[in-house]
Design a protein around this motif. Structure first.
Motif, short mmCIF file in Angstrom:
data_model
loop_
_atom_site.label_atom_id
_atom_site.label_comp_id
_atom_site.label_asym_id
_atom_site.label_seq_id
_atom_site.Cartn_x
_atom_site.Cartn_y
_atom_site.Cartn_z
N GLN A 111 49.61 -44.69 23.55
CA GLN A 111 50.77 -43.88 23.16
C GLN A 111 50.62 -42.52 23.74
O GLN A 111 51.33 -41.66 24.47
N ALA A 112 49.36 -41.67 23.40
CA ALA A 112 49.12 -40.36 23.87
C ALA A 112 48.94 -40.28 25.55
O ALA A 112 49.41 -39.28 26.08
N ARG A 113 48.41 -41.21 26.31
CA ARG A 113 47.99 -41.49 27.52
C ARG A 113 49.52 -41.54 28.28
O ARG A 113 49.70 -41.00 29.28
N THR A 114 50.16 -42.47 27.53
CA THR A 114 51.89 -42.55 27.98
C THR A 114 52.50 -41.22 28.02
O THR A 114 53.36 -40.95 28.93
N ASN A 115 52.47 -40.63 26.96
CA ASN A 115 52.86 -39.55 26.76
C ASN A 115 52.48 -38.31 27.91
O ASN A 115 53.25 -37.48 28.38
N LEU A 116 51.28 -38.44 28.11
CA LEU A 116 50.52 -37.18 29.02
C LEU A 116 51.22 -37.53 30.38
O LEU A 116 51.48 -36.65 31.07
N ALA A 117 51.34 -38.85 30.79
CA ALA A 117 52.01 -39.24 32.09
C ALA A 117 53.45 -38.89 32.23
O ALA A 117 53.71 -38.13 33.25
N GLN A 118 54.06 -38.92 31.16
CA GLN A 118 55.58 -38.73 31.23
C GLN A 118 55.52 -37.13 31.15
O GLN A 118 56.37 -36.56 32.13
N LEU A 119 54.72 -36.25 30.65
CA LEU A 119 54.73 -34.73 30.85
C LEU A 119 54.35 -34.35 32.15
O LEU A 119 54.65 -33.23 32.59
N GLN A 120 53.32 -34.97 32.72
CA GLN A 120 52.81 -34.51 34.16
C GLN A 120 53.89 -34.82 35.14
O GLN A 120 53.90 -34.24 36.26
N ASN A 121 54.35 -36.19 34.90
CA ASN A 121 55.10 -36.56 36.23
C ASN A 121 56.54 -36.08 36.37
O ASN A 121 57.33 -36.53 36.95
N ASN A 122 57.14 -35.75 34.96
CA ASN A 122 58.47 -35.52 34.90
C ASN A 122 58.69 -33.99 34.52
O ASN A 122 58.63 -33.38 33.32
N PRO A 123 59.12 -32.99 35.45
CA PRO A 123 59.21 -31.72 35.05
C PRO A 123 60.57 -31.49 34.17
O PRO A 123 60.62 -30.38 33.97
N ARG A 124 61.44 -32.33 34.27
CA ARG A 124 62.87 -32.00 33.65
C ARG A 124 62.75 -32.87 32.47
O ARG A 124 63.66 -33.58 32.24
N LEU A 125 61.90 -32.35 31.41
CA LEU A 125 61.99 -33.03 30.07
C LEU A 125 62.98 -32.58 29.29
O LEU A 125 62.98 -31.28 29.10
N ARG B 134 66.31 -28.68 27.16
CA ARG B 134 65.21 -29.13 28.05
C ARG B 134 64.16 -28.11 27.85
O ARG B 134 64.28 -26.78 27.40
N LEU B 135 63.09 -28.59 27.96
CA LEU B 135 61.80 -28.08 27.73
C LEU B 135 61.40 -26.96 28.78
O LEU B 135 61.70 -27.38 30.11
N THR B 136 61.10 -25.95 28.53
CA THR B 136 60.66 -24.94 29.48
C THR B 136 59.33 -25.20 30.03
O THR B 136 58.47 -26.15 29.61
N ASP B 137 59.11 -24.65 31.09
CA ASP B 137 57.39 -24.90 31.70
C ASP B 137 56.64 -24.58 30.92
O ASP B 137 55.42 -25.18 31.03
N GLU B 138 56.61 -23.48 30.32
CA GLU B 138 55.54 -23.14 29.32
C GLU B 138 55.34 -24.07 28.13
O GLU B 138 54.21 -24.51 27.88
N GLU B 139 56.53 -24.60 27.56
CA GLU B 139 56.44 -25.46 26.47
C GLU B 139 55.71 -27.18 27.05
O GLU B 139 54.97 -27.57 26.30
N ARG B 140 56.14 -27.27 28.30
CA ARG B 140 55.58 -28.44 28.74
C ARG B 140 54.42 -28.37 29.15
O ARG B 140 53.50 -29.23 28.71
N SER B 141 53.67 -27.20 29.79
CA SER B 141 52.22 -27.11 29.97
C SER B 141 51.43 -27.00 28.74
O SER B 141 50.45 -27.42 28.45
N GLN B 142 52.08 -26.46 27.62
CA GLN B 142 51.59 -26.47 26.29
C GLN B 142 51.40 -27.84 25.73
O GLN B 142 50.07 -28.27 25.18
N ARG B 143 52.31 -28.48 25.80
CA ARG B 143 52.23 -30.03 25.35
C ARG B 143 51.24 -30.78 26.14
O ARG B 143 50.78 -31.43 25.45
N ILE B 144 51.28 -30.48 27.47
CA ILE B 144 50.00 -31.09 28.04
C ILE B 144 48.83 -30.97 27.80
O ILE B 144 47.88 -32.02 27.66
N ASP B 145 48.38 -29.62 27.53
CA ASP B 145 47.01 -29.19 27.02
C ASP B 145 47.02 -29.93 25.84
O ASP B 145 45.72 -30.30 25.61
#
Length: 141
Positions: A95-109, A119-130
Motif C-alpha cells: 500500500q505504501a509503494r502504491t501511495n508513493l507511485a500515486q504521489l510521484q506520478n500525479n501532480p494534481r492530487l 487539491r494538494l499543494t506542491d509543498e504538501e505533495r512533496s512532504q507526503r512523498i518524503d
C-alpha cells in the motif's frame, strides 16, 4: 556401579526441569510479541509457563511427551503470530509503494477534508512523498 551411574545420569537429566522458572508473554507498543523470564514494567504480561515445585515426599517423575507437546503448541502459536505480522507488514508495504507511485506520478492530487474535495499543494505533495519514502525505508525491505 551401574546403579550409581544410572542414578547420576537420571539426576543430571532431570536437573534442568527443576530449575525451570516462569515465562512471561507480552506485546509491545509496535505489536511485537515477546517472551521473557521477567515481566516488563508498565505493560501487562501473561504467564505462559508457571514453575512448580515437585510435591513433597514423591520422587520426580520422568519427563513425559505432554511437556514436549505443550512446547510444540506454543512454538506453533508464536510462528502463527509471526506469520500474521509478516503478512500485515507485506500489505502495508504494498500500500505504501502504491501511495508513493500515486504521489510521484500525479501532480494534481485531491483529498477529501470534512466532506469537501481540495487539491494538494506542491509543498504538501512533496512532504507526503518524503514521509512515504521514510516509512518504506523504515519498515519495508
Amino acid at each position: 556401579m551401574r546403579t550409581l551411574l544410572l542414578t547420576a545420569g537420571l539426576l543430571v537429566g532431570l536437573s534442568p526441569m527443576c530449575m525451570a522458572g516462569q515465562v512471561y508473554k507480552w506485546v509491545d507498543a509496535q505489536g511485537v510479541t515477546h517472551f521473557g523470564s521477567q515481566p516488563p514494567q508498565g505493560t501487562e504480561a501473561t504467564t505462559v509457563i508457571k514453575s512448580a515445585a515437585p510435591p513433597a515426599g514423591k520422587p520426580p517423575a520422568p519427563p513425559s511427551g505432554g511437556a514436549i507437546g505443550d512446547q510444540k503448541a506454543i512454538d506453533q502459536d508464536v510462528k502463527k503470530q509471526i506469520a500474521e505480522q509478516e503478512a500485515q507488514l507485506k500489505v502495508f508495504c504494498e500500500q505504501a509503494r502504491t501511495n508513493l507511485a500515486q504521489l510521484q506520478n500525479n501532480p494534481r492530487l485531491r483529498e477529501e477534508v470534512e466532506g469537501e474535495m481540495r487539491r494538494l499543494t506542491d509543498e504538501e505533495r512533496s512532504q507526503r512523498i518524503d514521509e512515504t519514502r521514510k516509512q518504506i525505508e523504515e519498515h519495508c525491505q
